[in-house]
Write a protein that holds these residues in place. Structure first.
Motif, mmCIF file in Angstrom:
data_model
loop_
_atom_site.group_PDB
_atom_site.id
_atom_site.type_symbol
_atom_site.label_atom_id
_atom_site.label_comp_id
_atom_site.label_asym_id
_atom_site.label_seq_id
_atom_site.Cartn_x
_atom_site.Cartn_y
_atom_site.Cartn_z
ATOM 1 N N GLU A 51 26.002 95.623 28.815
ATOM 2 C CA GLU A 51 24.698 95.314 28.181
ATOM 3 C C GLU A 51 24.448 96.221 26.983
ATOM 4 O O GLU A 51 23.845 95.813 25.988
ATOM 5 N N HIS A 80 28.254 100.462 29.350
ATOM 6 C CA HIS A 80 27.903 99.260 30.119
ATOM 7 C C HIS A 80 27.901 98.055 29.172
ATOM 8 O O HIS A 80 27.494 98.162 28.020
ATOM 9 N N ASN A 106 22.633 100.561 39.897
ATOM 10 C CA ASN A 106 22.147 100.504 38.511
ATOM 11 C C ASN A 106 20.882 99.646 38.485
ATOM 12 O O ASN A 106 20.957 98.423 38.522
ATOM 13 N N GLY A 109 29.917 93.868 39.355
ATOM 14 C CA GLY A 109 29.829 92.461 38.964
ATOM 15 C C GLY A 109 29.531 91.640 40.200
ATOM 16 O O GLY A 109 30.454 91.204 40.891
ATOM 17 N N SER A 110 28.223 91.481 40.486
ATOM 18 C CA SER A 110 27.776 90.701 41.641
ATOM 19 C C SER A 110 28.396 91.166 42.954
ATOM 20 O O SER A 110 28.747 90.345 43.806
ATOM 21 N N MET A 111 28.531 92.485 43.130
ATOM 22 C CA MET A 111 28.926 92.973 44.456
ATOM 23 C C MET A 111 27.700 92.874 45.362
ATOM 24 O O MET A 111 26.609 93.287 44.993
ATOM 25 N N LEU A 155 29.619 99.549 41.529
ATOM 26 C CA LEU A 155 28.475 99.739 40.641
ATOM 27 C C LEU A 155 27.627 98.478 40.821
ATOM 28 O O LEU A 155 28.047 97.378 40.451
ATOM 29 N N ILE A 182 28.795 89.915 35.827
ATOM 30 C CA ILE A 182 27.592 90.752 35.885
ATOM 31 C C ILE A 182 26.343 89.877 35.928
ATOM 32 O O ILE A 182 26.078 89.110 35.003
ATOM 33 N N GLY A 183 25.603 89.995 37.018
ATOM 34 C CA GLY A 183 24.331 89.290 37.155
ATOM 35 C C GLY A 183 24.468 87.777 37.251
ATOM 36 O O GLY A 183 23.482 87.054 37.136
ATOM 37 N N GLY A 212 24.246 96.150 40.565
ATOM 38 C CA GLY A 212 23.027 95.853 39.823
ATOM 39 C C GLY A 212 22.005 95.197 40.727
ATOM 40 O O GLY A 212 21.272 95.860 41.463
ATOM 41 N N GLU A 259 33.989 96.286 35.216
ATOM 42 C CA GLU A 259 32.924 95.295 35.355
ATOM 43 C C GLU A 259 33.246 94.080 34.489
ATOM 44 O O GLU A 259 32.944 94.074 33.292
ATOM 45 N N LYS A 307 18.859 99.184 36.137
ATOM 46 C CA LYS A 307 18.581 98.598 34.812
ATOM 47 C C LYS A 307 17.102 98.817 34.449
ATOM 48 O O LYS A 307 16.510 99.801 34.891
HETATM 49 P P1 PGA Z 1 25.213 92.965 39.121
HETATM 50 O O1 PGA Z 1 25.237 94.091 37.976
HETATM 51 O O2 PGA Z 1 25.563 93.642 40.416
HETATM 52 O O3 PGA Z 1 23.787 92.444 39.111
HETATM 53 O O4 PGA Z 1 26.198 91.942 38.732
HETATM 54 C C1 PGA Z 1 26.251 95.045 37.901
HETATM 55 C C2 PGA Z 1 26.062 95.935 36.702
HETATM 56 O O5 PGA Z 1 25.634 95.455 35.657
HETATM 57 O O6 PGA Z 1 26.332 97.138 36.775
#
Ligand code: PGA
Length: 258
Positions: free
Chosen positions: A102, A100, A9, A216-218, A236, A177-178, A238, A172, A11
């Motif tokens: 966001e 998502h 993703n 989520g921060s994978m 998934l 996430i991020g 980011g 997620e 973004k």
């Molecule tokens: P991230 O984002 O890997 O930067 O945590 C995941 C996502 O928002 O899909």
């Protein structure tokens, strides 16, 4: 056996030059590494919508799939600024993200809107990737399962269980996430099992085949342990998907644990 899926993703990142080197890096890297075969792991990128036709052209002869990050629920008409599922399909998308976090928080999409978008995606012939997840406060308050249930059930009520046959679900946790924080493999697995149980209650066969991704921060250093969990069928990604090398390492991890 569920085929693993690793989705990047992007973004709202990347000017044309950056996107060109990213997609070239992924495509060239894929040819060089052993062990990632299209037979056991599916790869997918989700560029900003304006760049979708450009990326589509670039990945034509590769094993990389294509998706969008958002769609509108109408098909055509006076919806200034929006893009429909049929338009995304026409320019080469196979997948689209729906729900998502966001979109839910920054663009005020509630579960009903997410359900309508999910339905619109399936009707357009796209495979929605339905994102669900709890905030940190919700987790600390012991509400994780209730939140996930509400998010899944809203979509089920609007789209029906048959629509899930052409869908992917992504868990997620919003707090991951991020942020660099990741759910432990055990924490993630518990929620993935809960999601699969939800599907099981509505369609036993589908519960065996539907893919549930973790997001989520994978990163390359935590992907293998997360992907080794029985109910985690992919990621998934980011931040790490904006670096071809990191993204490919995660794809390799997905392939190895198969
Ligand atoms: P991230 O984002 O890997 O930067 O945590 C995941 C996502 O928002 O899909």
């Amino acid at each position: 056996m569920r085929k693993r899926l690793i989705a990047g993703n992007w973004k709202m990142n990347g000017a044309l030059a950056q996107i060109t080197s990213l997609i070239d890096g992924i495509a060239n890297g894929l040819l060089q590494i052993n062990g990632v075969s299209a037979a056991d792991v599916e790869l997918l990128v989700l560029p900003p919508s304006i760049y979708i036709p450009f990326v589509h052209e670039k990945i034509k002869n590769t094993a990389i799939g294509l998706g969008a990050q958002n769609l509108y629920l109408g098909d055509v008409g006076a919806f200034t600024g929006e893009v429909s599922g049929s338009m995304l399909k026409e320019v080469g998308c196979q997948f689209v993200l729906v729900g998502h976090s966001e979109r839910r928080t920054l663009f005020f999409e509630d579960s009903a809107m997410v359900g309508l978008k999910f339905k619109a995606a399936v009707l357009a012939g796209l495979m929605p990737i339905l994102c669900v997840g709890e905030t940190r406060l919700e987790r600390e308050g012991g509400q994780t399962e209730a939140i996930i249930h509400e998010q899944l059930n809203a979509v089920l009520q609007i789209a029906g269980i048959a629509a899930f046959e052409k869908a992917v679900i992504a868990y997620e946790p919003v707090w991951a996430i991020g942020t660099g924080l990741t759910a432990t493999p055990e924490e993630a697995e518990a929620v993935h099992a809960f999601i699969r149980q939800f599907i099981h209650q509505n369609n036993v066969d589908l519960a065996r085949t539907i893919r549930i991704l973790y997001g989520g921060s994978m990163k390359p250093d935590n992907a293998a342990l997360l992907l080794a969990m029985p109910n985690i069928d992919g990621g998934l990604i980011g931040g790490a998907s904006l670096d071809a090398g990191q993204f490919l390492k995660i794809c390799e991890a997905a392939s190895v644990v198969n």
